[in-house]
Write an enzyme that holds these catalytic residues in place. Structure first.
Site, short mmCIF file in Angstrom:
data_model
loop_
_atom_site.label_atom_id
_atom_site.label_comp_id
_atom_site.label_asym_id
_atom_site.label_seq_id
_atom_site.Cartn_x
_atom_site.Cartn_y
_atom_site.Cartn_z
N GLU A 270 -6.28 -7.81 -0.34
CA GLU A 270 -6.94 -7.46 0.91
C GLU A 270 -8.38 -7.08 0.61
O GLU A 270 -8.65 -6.35 -0.35
CB GLU A 270 -6.26 -6.29 1.63
CG GLU A 270 -4.91 -6.58 2.24
CD GLU A 270 -4.41 -5.42 3.08
OE1 GLU A 270 -5.25 -4.59 3.52
OE2 GLU A 270 -3.19 -5.33 3.29
N GLU B 115 0.79 -1.24 0.00
CA GLU B 115 0.00 0.00 0.00
C GLU B 115 0.82 1.29 0.00
O GLU B 115 0.61 2.16 0.85
CB GLU B 115 -0.97 0.00 1.19
CG GLU B 115 -2.05 -1.07 1.08
CD GLU B 115 -3.14 -0.94 2.14
OE1 GLU B 115 -2.93 -0.24 3.14
OE2 GLU B 115 -4.20 -1.56 1.95
#
Length: 439
Positions: free
Chosen positions: A331, A229
């Site tokens: 995710e 991320e």
């Protein structure tokens, strides 16, 4: 959705490669696979989608996953003053010796071999293992505990192999933080691309690439995520690509001459952003783009009609079908609210009940973790939302749910979701089939 390296160079690539790999330049970066080495894991030929779980909150702390570790700092019932907001401050407040004692107990108990056995028995076939840079080496002024986590990572890989689970090794936190989230180790800072931080993160990543790309790992470790991320809108994307991602690619393909799969998080960029970066023609499908999908981090998403949420979830699948690379939803969760305590950070409220800055009231967060207070409608919607996501993500190469377990929350804990019939078990079971009307 941060030690000195412990024997950093004791692990050496022991076998010479029989077929040279041509050096790449701007005009020709074709990668030729050495004939006598293992090919990387073929995501299209696996025979089933990846159906994985994130091992969150273990080797990288997240307060909402293990609140007990952070509640130990509470000084009053009225606010979170004095509670560390991330692993950096957790270690800073305690000092390295006490932090090491507490964290070692956490590492020894929060995940054990029995968890990996249960994950396999439930039908999952893969785990993603987050770890921070500080597990291997730290900046001079870092407070982190270091040098211990690598042994737990290795043990987890051994457990995964024993129970026929594939593994992604995920560098989850960069020096200086790549996103300012507490899950990077250091909240409210985004200085990953500063020269000193970038150099250290690269050094750690090269060690991870070297170790876990060796032949002895390739049957189990089917990908290494270069960084989790990175917050693209707050980073110089050209610098991220040219000074971090491409050097890592060159290191693994040229220096190590390894066929290990490289995982690139999408950096919160739109679908197809990465189509022209290390394309299949250049690397013969050795790249996976990792998309993370959540529906609770803006008031607009939280307040949307439920049918719109299902529609969004369904669209996450077809949008990947024409992307150039293999794609996996690395995710996602079952959450339809952001009510879980500290999900948005220690000391930060929820958008759902209007306690988050600049948000507005949508509904109550009271008793959010007491399943007996959930209405039948909320249970139904949670199951439908999860099933829609699974169906969408399985249009391509699969998914990795965040996460296997937590101390107390339901929406982010697959064990609790399964126990309450909110997550399919077996994984192919559907109470609400064909929601997405895929052909």
């Amino acid at each position: 959705m941060q030690l000195t390296f412990v024997a950093l160079f004791l692990f050496l690539v022991s076998n010479a490669w029989s077929s040279p790999v041509p050096k790449k330049n701007e005009n020709d970066i074709q990668f030729v696979h050495p004939q006598n080495k293992k090919r990387y894991f073929d995501y299209d030929s696996f025979g089933q989608p990846l159906r994985g779980l994130n091992i969150g909150g273990w080797l990288v702390l997240e307060p909402y996953i293990t609140p007990s570790l952070f509640e130990a700092f509470r000084t009053n019932p009225d606010n979170d003053n004095g509670i560390p907001v991330d692993e950096y401050h957790y270690c800073q407040y305690l000092g390295k010796d006490t932090a090491a004692e507490r964290l070692t107990n956490h590492w020894d108990t929060f995940y054990t071999e029995a968890d990996f056995e249960d994950i396999s028995k439930l039908g999952f076939n893969m785990v993603r293992l987050p770890i921070g840079y500080w597990a291997f080496k730290t900046l001079d002024n870092d407070p982190y505990v270091t040098g211990l986590q690598e042994a737990y990572l290795d043990k987890a890989i051994q457990w995964a192999a024993k129970y026929n689970l594939k593994v992604w090794v995920d560098l989850h936190g960069a020096a200086g933080s790549q996103n300012g989230f507490d899950n990077s180790g250091l909240r409210d800072s985004i200085n990953f691309l500063d020269d000193t931080n970038l150099a250290l993160t690269t050094e750690v990543l090269n060690y991870i690439l070297q170790k876990y790309s060796a032949d002895e790992y390739l049957d189990t470790v089917i990908g290494i995520e270069l960084i989790n991320e990175p917050l693209g809108p707050s980073l110089d994307m050209d610098k991220l690509k040219n000074d971090f991602l491409l050097p890592a690619y060159n290191y693994i393909r040229d220096n190590l001459q390894s066929n290990q799969v490289i995982i690139i998080h999408d950096a919160f960029q739109p679908f197809h952003y990465w189509d022209n970066f290390l394309t299949p023609a250049q690397d013969a499908w050795g790249i996976v783009v990792d998309h993370h999908h959540y529906h609770v981090f803006s008031p607009g998403e939280l307040s949307a009609e439920f049918d719109a949420k299902i529609n969004d979830a369904c669209n996450w699948g077809p949008d990947t079908l024409t992307e150039a690379h293999w794609t996996v939803a690395g995710e996602f969760s079952g959450a339809l609210t952001d009510c879980t305590k500290w999900l948005n950070g220690v000391g930060v409220g929820a958008r759902f009940d209007g306690t988050y800055p600049n948000s507005y009231y949508i509904g109550s967060c009271a008793n959010n973790e007491d399943i007996s207070t959930w209405s039948d409608e909320r249970k139904m919607q949670t199951r439908k939302f999860i099933e829609a996501q699974l169906d969408a993500f399985e249009l391509r190469n699969g998914w990795v749910f965040w996460c296997y377990k937590t101390e107390s929350t339901i929406e982010w804990d697959v064990r609790r979701l399964i126990e309450n019939n909110l997550f399919p078990s077996p994984l192919t079971d559907r109470l609400y089939p064909n929601q997405c009307n895929f052909a």
